[in-house]
Design a protein around this motif. Structure first.
Motif, short mmCIF file in Angstrom:
data_model
loop_
_atom_site.label_atom_id
_atom_site.label_comp_id
_atom_site.label_asym_id
_atom_site.label_seq_id
_atom_site.Cartn_x
_atom_site.Cartn_y
_atom_site.Cartn_z
N GLY A 1 -52.10 -18.07 24.47
CA GLY A 1 -51.31 -16.55 24.28
C GLY A 1 -51.51 -15.59 22.73
O GLY A 1 -51.28 -14.44 23.52
N ALA A 2 -51.41 -16.67 21.86
CA ALA A 2 -51.88 -15.81 20.17
C ALA A 2 -53.16 -14.85 20.26
O ALA A 2 -53.20 -14.40 19.70
CB ALA A 2 -52.02 -16.64 19.56
N ALA B 1 -54.67 -13.51 23.63
CA ALA B 1 -53.93 -12.92 24.06
C ALA B 1 -53.52 -11.38 23.18
O ALA B 1 -53.41 -9.98 23.55
CB ALA B 1 -53.19 -12.97 24.60
N VAL B 2 -52.68 -11.58 22.47
CA VAL B 2 -51.30 -10.87 21.48
C VAL B 2 -52.66 -10.23 20.65
O VAL B 2 -52.94 -8.94 20.67
CB VAL B 2 -51.10 -11.26 20.86
CG1 VAL B 2 -49.99 -10.67 19.70
CG2 VAL B 2 -49.31 -11.94 22.37
N LEU B 3 -53.67 -10.88 20.85
CA LEU B 3 -54.50 -10.54 19.67
C LEU B 3 -55.77 -9.29 19.82
O LEU B 3 -55.88 -7.94 19.47
CB LEU B 3 -55.25 -10.96 18.64
CG LEU B 3 -54.19 -11.93 17.04
CD1 LEU B 3 -55.15 -13.34 16.85
CD2 LEU B 3 -54.20 -11.37 16.19
N SER B 4 -55.74 -9.66 21.26
CA SER B 4 -56.55 -8.77 21.73
C SER B 4 -55.94 -7.30 21.76
O SER B 4 -56.56 -6.25 21.91
CB SER B 4 -57.35 -9.10 23.13
OG SER B 4 -58.07 -8.36 23.91
N GLU B 5 -54.73 -7.45 22.71
CA GLU B 5 -54.22 -5.98 23.03
C GLU B 5 -53.90 -5.22 21.60
O GLU B 5 -53.56 -4.11 21.52
CB GLU B 5 -52.89 -6.81 23.20
CG GLU B 5 -51.97 -5.40 23.90
CD GLU B 5 -50.25 -6.23 24.31
OE1 GLU B 5 -49.51 -4.96 25.21
OE2 GLU B 5 -50.24 -6.86 24.67
N TYR B 6 -53.28 -6.21 20.20
CA TYR B 6 -53.37 -5.30 19.22
C TYR B 6 -54.56 -4.85 19.21
O TYR B 6 -54.27 -3.19 18.53
CB TYR B 6 -53.17 -6.60 18.56
CG TYR B 6 -52.83 -5.55 16.84
CD1 TYR B 6 -51.68 -5.66 16.19
CD2 TYR B 6 -53.61 -6.36 16.22
CE1 TYR B 6 -50.62 -4.62 15.44
CE2 TYR B 6 -53.01 -5.58 14.27
CZ TYR B 6 -51.92 -5.35 14.14
OH TYR B 6 -51.65 -5.46 12.80
N LYS C 1 -54.90 -1.06 21.19
CA LYS C 1 -53.98 -0.58 21.55
C LYS C 1 -54.23 0.24 20.39
O LYS C 1 -53.71 1.14 19.63
CB LYS C 1 -52.26 -0.92 21.62
CG LYS C 1 -52.18 -1.14 23.10
CD LYS C 1 -50.81 -1.54 23.57
CE LYS C 1 -50.54 -1.85 24.07
NZ LYS C 1 -48.80 -2.60 24.77
N TYR D 1 -54.19 -0.69 16.62
CA TYR D 1 -53.57 -1.22 15.94
C TYR D 1 -53.66 -0.95 14.26
O TYR D 1 -53.80 -1.21 13.00
CB TYR D 1 -52.31 -2.20 15.98
CG TYR D 1 -51.10 -1.82 16.82
CD1 TYR D 1 -50.06 -1.35 16.12
CD2 TYR D 1 -50.60 -1.99 18.28
CE1 TYR D 1 -49.07 -1.05 17.19
CE2 TYR D 1 -49.99 -1.35 18.59
CZ TYR D 1 -48.48 -1.30 18.14
OH TYR D 1 -48.13 -1.17 19.07
N LEU E 1 -49.44 -15.85 13.30
CA LEU E 1 -49.51 -14.03 13.88
C LEU E 1 -48.88 -13.67 12.97
O LEU E 1 -49.29 -12.24 12.69
CB LEU E 1 -49.37 -13.75 15.42
CG LEU E 1 -50.61 -14.40 16.26
CD1 LEU E 1 -50.54 -13.73 17.69
CD2 LEU E 1 -52.12 -14.47 15.44
N MET F 1 -50.77 -9.29 10.95
CA MET F 1 -50.77 -8.52 11.64
C MET F 1 -50.01 -7.63 11.61
O MET F 1 -48.14 -7.99 10.96
CB MET F 1 -50.18 -8.82 13.42
CG MET F 1 -50.93 -9.59 13.54
SD MET F 1 -50.17 -9.86 15.37
CE MET F 1 -50.38 -8.30 16.58
#
Length: 226
Positions: free
Chosen positions: A38-39, A41-46, A49, A51, A101, A105
C-alpha cells in the motif's frame, strides 16, 4: 530484511462479519506485506500526480510509470529505526528500518502539516539502454537549515537499481555495480573545513554486494551543499 512494517495487532476487516464496521486484530507477514504494498501504491500515485519536487500537484511534473527501482528507493528512503546513524544504516534485524511515509513525502497544500511543509523530496530516474554507462553521474543540491523550533527533518540520499541475474558460477551476484558517494560541504563557516564524505550503507568503502545503497546525513551536514 530490507524494510520493516507493522505485523503485530494489525486491525483488519473481519471476514463474514455481520456489520461493516467489525474489525479483527491479526499478526504476521500476511499483514505486514500489504502495508508495504500500500505504501508503494501511495508513492506511485504521489509521483503520478506531480507532487515532486514542489509538494503540490503540477501537471508538467506528472510521472507516467515510475520504475520498480524508483519505488524501492523511496520505500528505503522512508525507512527509519532508532539506531540509525551515518555509520549504522542497515541492521540484520531491522534492515533499513520501518517504512514511514510521513517522514518522506512533502506537501505544500492547505491541509499539509508543519512537518510536510518543510520537507523536500527530489527523485531522479534514468534507464541505461546502451552497452555501457558513464563513469559517474553527479547531482548537486543546496538547502538551508530549518528554523529553530521546527520539527526535526532527516537528510539522506538513496540509490536503487534493477540488475540482471548473474551467472551461477559468477564470483559476484552483481552484474552492474553502482556506488553511492555523497560529499557534504557543511552548513556553516568555510566549506572546505566542514567537508565530509560518505559511501553508501555506512561502510566507509564502496558497497560491492547490494542493489540499494543509502547515506544518512546529520543535522549539520543536511544544511549545506551536497
Amino acid at each position: 530484511p530490507e524494510v520493516m512494517a507493522p505485523g503485530h495487532n494489525v486491525a483488519s476487516a473481519a471476514a463474514g462479519a455481520s456489520a461493516c464496521s467489525s474489525l479483527c486484530w491479526k499478526m504476521g507477514t500476511s499483514h505486514a506485506v500489504p502495508f508495504v504494498a500500500g505504501a508503494a501504491a501511495v508513492l506511485s500515485e504521489y509521483l503520478r500526480k506531480g507532487y515532486v519536487p514542489t509538494g503540490s500537484p503540477v501537471p508538467q511534473d506528472e510521472w507516467q510509470q515510475p520504475a520498480a527501482a524508483t519505488l524501492r528507493a523511496l520505500l528505503v528512503a522512508s525507512a527509519w529505526h532508532k539506531e540509525k546513524a551515518p555509520e549504522h544504516i542497515w541492521t540484520p534485524s531491522m534492515g533499513f528500518g520501518l517504512v514511514q511515509l510521513v517522514g518522506l513525502m512533502a506537501f505544500r497544500t492547505p491541509s499539509a502539516t508543519s512537518l510536510q511543509r518543510i520537507q523536500s523530496l527530489h527523485v531522479f530516474e534514468s534507464e541505461i539502454s546502451g552497452p555501457g554507462m558513464a563513469a559517474s553521474h553527479r547531482y548537486c543540491f543546496e538547502w538551508s537549515q530549518v528554523a529553530a523550533g521546527s520539527p526535526a527533518v532527516r537528510g539522506g540520499v538513496t540509490l536503487a537499481w534493477s540488475d540482471f541475474p548473474a551467472q551461477l558460477s559468477a564470483a559476484s551476484a552483481l552484474v552492474n555495480d553502482l556506488d553511492l558517494l555523497v560529499v557534504c560541504n557543511g552548513g556553516t563557516g568555510s566549506r572546505d573545513s566542514a567537508r565530509s564524505t560518505h559511501w553508501g550503507n555506512g561502510a566507509g568503502i564502496p558497497d560491492r554486494a547490494n542493489t540499494v545503497e543509502q547515506v544518512v546525513l546529520t543535522g549539520h551536514e543536511a544544511s549545506g551543499a551536497v
